[in-house]
Enzyme design. Structure first.
Site, PDB file in Angstrom:
ATOM      1  N   ASP B  53     117.429 128.692  42.516  1.00  0.00           N
ATOM      2  CA  ASP B  53     118.538 128.666  43.907  1.00  0.00           C
ATOM      3  C   ASP B  53     119.648 129.414  43.406  1.00  0.00           C
ATOM      4  O   ASP B  53     119.918 129.620  42.213  1.00  0.00           O
ATOM      5  CB  ASP B  53     118.720 127.179  44.139  1.00  0.00           C
ATOM      6  CG  ASP B  53     117.820 126.189  44.308  1.00  0.00           C
ATOM      7  OD1 ASP B  53     116.986 126.687  45.056  1.00  0.00           O
ATOM      8  OD2 ASP B  53     117.893 125.017  44.007  1.00  0.00           O
ATOM      9  N   TYR B 111     111.869 122.614  33.757  1.00  0.00           N
ATOM     10  CA  TYR B 111     113.477 122.750  33.996  1.00  0.00           C
ATOM     11  C   TYR B 111     114.141 121.720  33.237  1.00  0.00           C
ATOM     12  O   TYR B 111     113.632 120.536  32.871  1.00  0.00           O
ATOM     13  CB  TYR B 111     113.420 122.298  35.444  1.00  0.00           C
ATOM     14  CG  TYR B 111     113.203 123.435  36.353  1.00  0.00           C
ATOM     15  CD1 TYR B 111     114.321 124.528  36.832  1.00  0.00           C
ATOM     16  CD2 TYR B 111     111.915 123.447  36.985  1.00  0.00           C
ATOM     17  CE1 TYR B 111     114.048 125.237  37.753  1.00  0.00           C
ATOM     18  CE2 TYR B 111     111.421 124.586  38.063  1.00  0.00           C
ATOM     19  CZ  TYR B 111     112.710 125.561  38.305  1.00  0.00           C
ATOM     20  OH  TYR B 111     112.093 126.556  39.170  1.00  0.00           O
TER      21      TYR B 111
END
Lengths: 244, 244
Positions: B53, B111
């Site tokens: 993102d 992540y």
């Protein structure tokens, strides 16, 4: 008169150094003085343990100032944290003895200089290190760094060529560590001349690259600026701690 | 045709995310494709292990692309490092089997989400954490996070409400550590839906603050986006590793 001590940190990247300058408010001292004056409703002048150069960072800067205000320390701390830009941080705000002075009472200061000594990318730390991937001889630098210890005339490690005051300083410890991609220099002393850490580390790096011999340091004490090594960039330097 | 793999990192702060967009070249994919096309003298299209993102960082992104050029890998690496902006870094450039595809062959991704959970100043890490000092119950979050493990329908943790493909994913591990001022969430899975990590951690934080019960997760599998927690900011998220 009330005397206050602030323990602070800052990223120096976008500032023209610590000290208030005429013609710009883009110094850390100016930002802090403006903000404190606004919070306390009176003109505030602050003293730091020492100046830091344009681009140099601090994780352990100490500041003191007098004021008339009776505002509680917690409220000053809260307001400072609300109003200051995000690259200046305040750890604490405390009432101290009227005799405390951040610069005059400082006993030792500790600085680190971080060198990114690798071809590997340095994306996340790039504002806090000086990047120079050329190989260096750690042993030679370690041997040479021991000669800095003790009391010496650091005239050759002072940017100010017309320094009238004493250029004698005492270095208490000097360490050099190799981390994964980085070499970290840490030096503690009773005070540092203008650009002194950056010239000391610059000289050690010349030794590390074989451009000077490892035994060259003692001959530099009492010598002139032209005899010592390169002034390396400010971004690798950080004031870590001040003791009183 | 020659197939190349790049292992890369980037600070996402100033980019509009990974994916090339029409009307702007301010994406990481666009910067890399432009630079590679210039270096290799042919139009290059790259595939990453997955999109990130706007504002999200990567320390372990993997990219692959085909080219005609016979330029040695070392030269491509050297030129990429010279031409790319300082917030994009290249660890390595390697020839790989023509069948390798950075997205299609990815087995797991890891992540981290970094929360600065303290009133202490966050000057040096501020671009890589989400700052929220509200106290949270670590035990409740740890208990709840275990329910994410295994294969589930993560429909409620997907920003895309009209997702036509499967929303079933497999979560292999989920850890939450408290460091000094920070809480670090680390999750490994076989794939992640749009905004999935940020909504998972956002939901855990609501549990940590007592706004949801620690046993609420199982009821969210197969539920809708409105049932899960807040989407927290991109700046705390970093793609750490992709395995093949």
């Amino acid at each position: 008169m009330r005397n206050l001590r602030l323990d602070i940190c800052y990223e120096g990247t976008r500032y023209r150094g610590w000290q208030r300058l005429s013609g710009t408010d883009n110094t850390i001292q100016a930002k802090l003085e403006q903000t404190l004056s606004r919070i306390l409703g009176e003109p505030i002048e602050i003293s730091a343990s020492g100046r830091t150069d344009a681009g140099t960072h601090a994780k352990g800067q100490v500041v003191s100032f007098h004021c008339q205000s009776t505002m509680p320390c917690e409220e000053i701390l809260f307001k400072l944290r609300s109003y200051l830009p995000e690259d200046i941080g305040i750890y604490s705000c405390k009432n101290v003895s009227p005799r405390f002075h951040a610069r005059l009472n400082a006993k030792t200061k500790t600085y680190t200089y971080r060198l990114w000594n690798s071809e590997e990318p340095c994306v996340f730390e790039r504002k806090f290190v000086h990047i120079d991937p050329r190989p260096v001889d750690m042993d030679a630098m370690l041997r040479a760094s021991r000669d800095f210890l003790g009391q010496h005339d650091f005239s050759a490690f002072c940017a100010n060529k017309h320094m009238k005051k004493s250029t004698v300083r005492y270095i208490e410890s000097f360490s050099i560590e190799r981390l994964e991609n980085e070499i970290r220099f840490t030096v503690t002393g009773n005070g540092f001349l203008h650009h002194m850490v950056r010239i000391m580390v610059g000289t050690l790096l010349e030794i590390g690259r074989g451009e000077r011999t490892a035994d060259c340091i003692p001959a530099l004490f009492g010598a002139s600026r032209a005899d010592s090594g390169e002034l390396i960039p400010a971004c690798g330097l950080c004031l870590m701690e001040v003791t009183y």
